[in-house]
Write a protein that holds these residues in place. Structure first.
Motif, PDB file in Angstrom:
ATOM      1  N   GLN A 184      51.330  84.655  21.466  1.00 43.41           N
ATOM      2  CA  GLN A 184      51.506  83.424  20.688  1.00 43.41           C
ATOM      3  C   GLN A 184      52.867  83.413  19.988  1.00 43.41           C
ATOM      4  N   GLN A 185      53.240  84.547  19.411  1.00 47.93           N
ATOM      5  CA  GLN A 185      54.529  84.648  18.726  1.00 47.93           C
ATOM      6  C   GLN A 185      55.689  84.494  19.703  1.00 47.93           C
ATOM      7  N   LEU A 186      55.545  85.051  20.891  1.00 51.94           N
ATOM      8  CA  LEU A 186      56.597  84.948  21.895  1.00 51.94           C
ATOM      9  C   LEU A 186      56.748  83.524  22.413  1.00 51.94           C
ATOM     10  N   ARG A 187      55.611  82.848  22.606  1.00 52.76           N
ATOM     11  CA  ARG A 187      55.669  81.458  23.072  1.00 52.76           C
ATOM     12  C   ARG A 187      56.384  80.568  22.061  1.00 52.76           C
ATOM     13  N   LYS A 188      56.164  80.846  20.784  1.00 48.52           N
ATOM     14  CA  LYS A 188      56.845  80.082  19.740  1.00 48.52           C
ATOM     15  C   LYS A 188      58.364  80.235  19.843  1.00 48.52           C
ATOM     16  N   ARG A 189      58.786  81.373  20.374  1.00 47.59           N
ATOM     17  CA  ARG A 189      60.217  81.656  20.488  1.00 47.59           C
ATOM     18  C   ARG A 189      60.765  81.348  21.879  1.00 47.59           C
ATOM     19  N   GLY A 190      59.915  80.752  22.728  1.00 44.54           N
ATOM     20  CA  GLY A 190      60.376  80.323  24.044  1.00 44.54           C
ATOM     21  C   GLY A 190      60.231  81.346  25.148  1.00 44.54           C
ATOM     22  N   TYR A 191      59.470  82.424  24.909  1.00 43.30           N
ATOM     23  CA  TYR A 191      59.271  83.465  25.919  1.00 43.30           C
ATOM     24  C   TYR A 191      57.837  83.377  26.431  1.00 43.30           C
ATOM     25  N   THR A 192      57.684  82.959  27.676  1.00 40.56           N
ATOM     26  CA  THR A 192      56.347  82.766  28.239  1.00 40.56           C
ATOM     27  C   THR A 192      55.974  83.814  29.293  1.00 40.56           C
ATOM     28  N   GLU A 193      56.960  84.521  29.830  1.00 44.09           N
ATOM     29  CA  GLU A 193      56.695  85.507  30.880  1.00 44.09           C
ATOM     30  C   GLU A 193      56.984  86.919  30.357  1.00 44.09           C
ATOM     31  N   ILE A 194      55.914  87.629  30.064  1.00 43.17           N
ATOM     32  CA  ILE A 194      56.023  88.973  29.488  1.00 43.17           C
ATOM     33  C   ILE A 194      56.795  89.916  30.408  1.00 43.17           C
ATOM     34  N   GLN A 195      56.564  89.796  31.724  1.00 38.79           N
ATOM     35  CA  GLN A 195      57.161  90.725  32.681  1.00 38.79           C
ATOM     36  C   GLN A 195      58.679  90.629  32.738  1.00 38.79           C
ATOM     37  N   LYS A 196      59.235  89.526  32.200  1.00 39.83           N
ATOM     38  CA  LYS A 196      60.687  89.371  32.188  1.00 39.83           C
ATOM     39  C   LYS A 196      61.341  89.974  30.947  1.00 39.83           C
ATOM     40  N   ILE A 197      60.520  90.464  30.031  1.00 38.63           N
ATOM     41  CA  ILE A 197      61.051  91.060  28.803  1.00 38.63           C
ATOM     42  C   ILE A 197      61.233  92.563  28.995  1.00 38.63           C
ATOM     43  N   SER A 198      62.452  93.021  28.838  1.00 38.92           N
ATOM     44  CA  SER A 198      62.741  94.447  28.986  1.00 38.92           C
ATOM     45  C   SER A 198      62.295  95.231  27.749  1.00 38.92           C
ATOM     46  N   PHE A 199      62.569  94.664  26.567  1.00 41.37           N
ATOM     47  CA  PHE A 199      62.243  95.371  25.324  1.00 41.37           C
ATOM     48  C   PHE A 199      61.965  94.360  24.226  1.00 41.37           C
ATOM     49  N   CYS A 200      60.910  94.593  23.481  1.00 43.39           N
ATOM     50  CA  CYS A 200      60.584  93.763  22.322  1.00 43.39           C
ATOM     51  C   CYS A 200      60.086  94.668  21.200  1.00 43.39           C
ATOM     52  N   SER A 201      60.724  94.554  20.036  1.00 46.78           N
ATOM     53  CA  SER A 201      60.295  95.351  18.886  1.00 46.78           C
ATOM     54  C   SER A 201      60.029  94.430  17.698  1.00 46.78           C
ATOM     55  N   TYR A 202      59.316  94.961  16.719  1.00 43.84           N
ATOM     56  CA  TYR A 202      58.904  94.184  15.551  1.00 43.84           C
ATOM     57  C   TYR A 202      59.157  95.017  14.296  1.00 43.84           C
ATOM     58  N   GLU A 203      59.833  94.394  13.334  1.00 48.62           N
ATOM     59  CA  GLU A 203      60.123  95.092  12.081  1.00 48.62           C
ATOM     60  C   GLU A 203      60.187  94.093  10.935  1.00 48.62           C
TER      61      GLU A 203
END
Length: 216
Positions: A184-203
């Protein structure tokens, strides 16, 4: 009678060869060597010693296994870069030993890591009391990475949520969030395809996202 000149020449040649092998395999600090790197280092050293101790033996049978090991390491290095699953299989995974100030004894038992080991590594980081630790992660190299309570509050630890297009469920659990929340958080930021994300971190409420083969 020993041919000392041959011993000297073989020593110089093998020294240059091992130096070249390690340069080709890639630079790593001694403390960052994985178990496989360490084993290969020992094997190369043993092969070099055998070649030096037997100056009358042909050099090629001693050099060939060293070159084979180098090729194996290069191949493993390439595969670990391409596949997170293969990297975990070869190098293992970092393990959280202390999570939000609470010691995970099951994780310690799994890695045969006792309290003496834990306290020893904490003392090496000038930490005298376990209660001062918010998070402690046992890296694949055996190094202990530590986050003190007084430096950062709970929630400020950088947590990897996606690696090589794969959601890290254990990381989501550590911040009390779900797979649905992340998507849901990724979709809000325009990212709908998880497999295309190389790295995602949260801080601290902020996301860092890097796409695969993203052109700078």
């Amino acid at each position: 009678m020993l041919d000392y000149s041959m011993i000297i020449l073989r020593t110089i040649f093998l020294y240059a060869l091992i130096l070249a092998v390690f340069r080709i395999m890639g630079k790593k600090e001694l403390g960052q060597l994985s178990m496989i790197d360490f084993v290969v280092t020992i094997m190369l050293a043993e092969m070099a010693v055998l070649a030096i101790e037997n100056p009358s033996s042909p050099l090629l049978p001693n050099v060939l296994p060293m070159l084979v090991l180098m090729c194996i390491q290069i191949t493993l290095g390439f595969l670990t870069l391409k596949s997170k699953k293969f990297r975990d299989l070869v190098d293992g995974k970092p393990t959280i030993i202390i999570n939000k100030g609470k010691i995970d004894e099951e994780a310690m038992k799994k890695h045969r890591y006792n309290f003496d080991d834990l306290l020893l590594q904490l003392r090496g980081k000038d930490i005298r009391n376990i209660t001062d630790v918010e998070f402690a992660v046992l890296e694949t190299t055996g190094e202990l990475s530590v986050l003190k309570k007084e430096k950062k509050k709970t929630g400020n630890l950088t947590v990897p949520l996606i690696l090589d297009g794969i959601i890290q469920e254990s990381s989501l659990e550590s911040i009390n969030q779900t797979n649905f929340w992340l998507r849901q958080q990724l979709r809000k930021r325009g990212y709908t395809e998880i497999q295309k994300i190389s790295f995602c971190s949260y801080e601290n409420g902020q996301f860092y996202i890097d796409l695969k083969d993203e052109k700078k």
